[in-house]
Write a protein that holds these residues in place. Structure first.
Motif, PDB file in Angstrom:
ATOM      1  N   UNK A  86     -41.249 -10.856   1.825  1.00 11.91           N
ATOM      2  CA  UNK A  86     -42.378 -11.202   2.676  1.00 11.91           C
ATOM      3  C   UNK A  86     -42.738 -12.594   2.002  1.00 11.91           C
ATOM      4  N   UNK A  87     -43.001 -13.631   3.155  1.00 13.41           N
ATOM      5  CA  UNK A  87     -43.791 -14.762   2.771  1.00 13.41           C
ATOM      6  C   UNK A  87     -45.217 -15.010   2.240  1.00 13.41           C
ATOM      7  N   UNK A  88     -45.637 -15.231   1.353  1.00 14.99           N
ATOM      8  CA  UNK A  88     -46.843 -15.278   0.924  1.00 14.99           C
ATOM      9  C   UNK A  88     -47.294 -16.290   0.202  1.00 14.99           C
ATOM     10  N   UNK A  89     -48.838 -16.379  -0.168  1.00 16.19           N
ATOM     11  CA  UNK A  89     -49.293 -17.327  -0.857  1.00 16.19           C
ATOM     12  C   UNK A  89     -50.492 -16.932  -1.571  1.00 16.19           C
ATOM     13  N   UNK A  90     -51.365 -17.655  -2.281  1.00 12.03           N
ATOM     14  CA  UNK A  90     -52.667 -17.320  -2.931  1.00 12.03           C
ATOM     15  C   UNK A  90     -53.832 -18.352  -2.700  1.00 12.03           C
TER      16      UNK A  90
END
Length: 145
Positions: free
Chosen positions: A123-127
């Motif tokens: 799953x593509x993600x960042x913060x």
């Protein structure tokens, strides 16, 4: 090893001295350890590129602070244009265009009893860091730069 206020304060000092406004504290016992685990100290303005872990689930627990874990889906489109090839051959060249569309935002804030999340494999993600934060992060596999 104890993770107390004094220990985290020293890590925050290191993050403030970093151009990326963050600091990672490695909790592995050896470079060959098959489980990555670390404390990430994150200040507002920290930029983490949208990324994914193709082979492992990631667990994020917020020890202090406030941040959003942002989940994306990959959107692929194709554009084509005529190009001229050697020997006067005509062909169409296809260009792949990738964008990311936000699909979920998970607020982590222990003061509001929102402690952590699990990000599924691939799953593509960042913060996005809202206030100075410390997260514990773990995922399977030997660390690869």
């Amino acid at each position: 090893m104890e993770f107390d206020k004094e220990f985290l304060g020293k890590l925050f000092e290191q993050a403030m001295g970093s151009p990326r406004l963050c600091h990672n504290y490695d909790l592995r016992t050896s470079p060959d350890d098959t489980n990555q685990r670390m404390l990430n100290i994150l200040l507002p303005g920290t930029e983490v590129p949208v990324h994914r872990h193709e082979d492992t689930t990631e667990i994020v627990i917020c020890l202090c602070g406030k941040l959003d874990e942002v989940i994306y889906e990959e959107v692929v489109s194709y554009e084509s244009s005529a190009i001229e090839l050697p020997q006067s051959m005509d062909a169409w060249n296809v260009f792949r265009k990738v964008e990311y569309r936000e699909v979920q935002r998970i607020r982590l804030n222990p003061a509001d009893a929102k402690y952590g999340c699990q990000i599924p494999r691939g799953v593509w993600h960042t913060i996005e860091v809202i206030e100075p934060s410390v997260i514990f992060e773990t995922k399977d596999g030997v660390y690869r730069q």
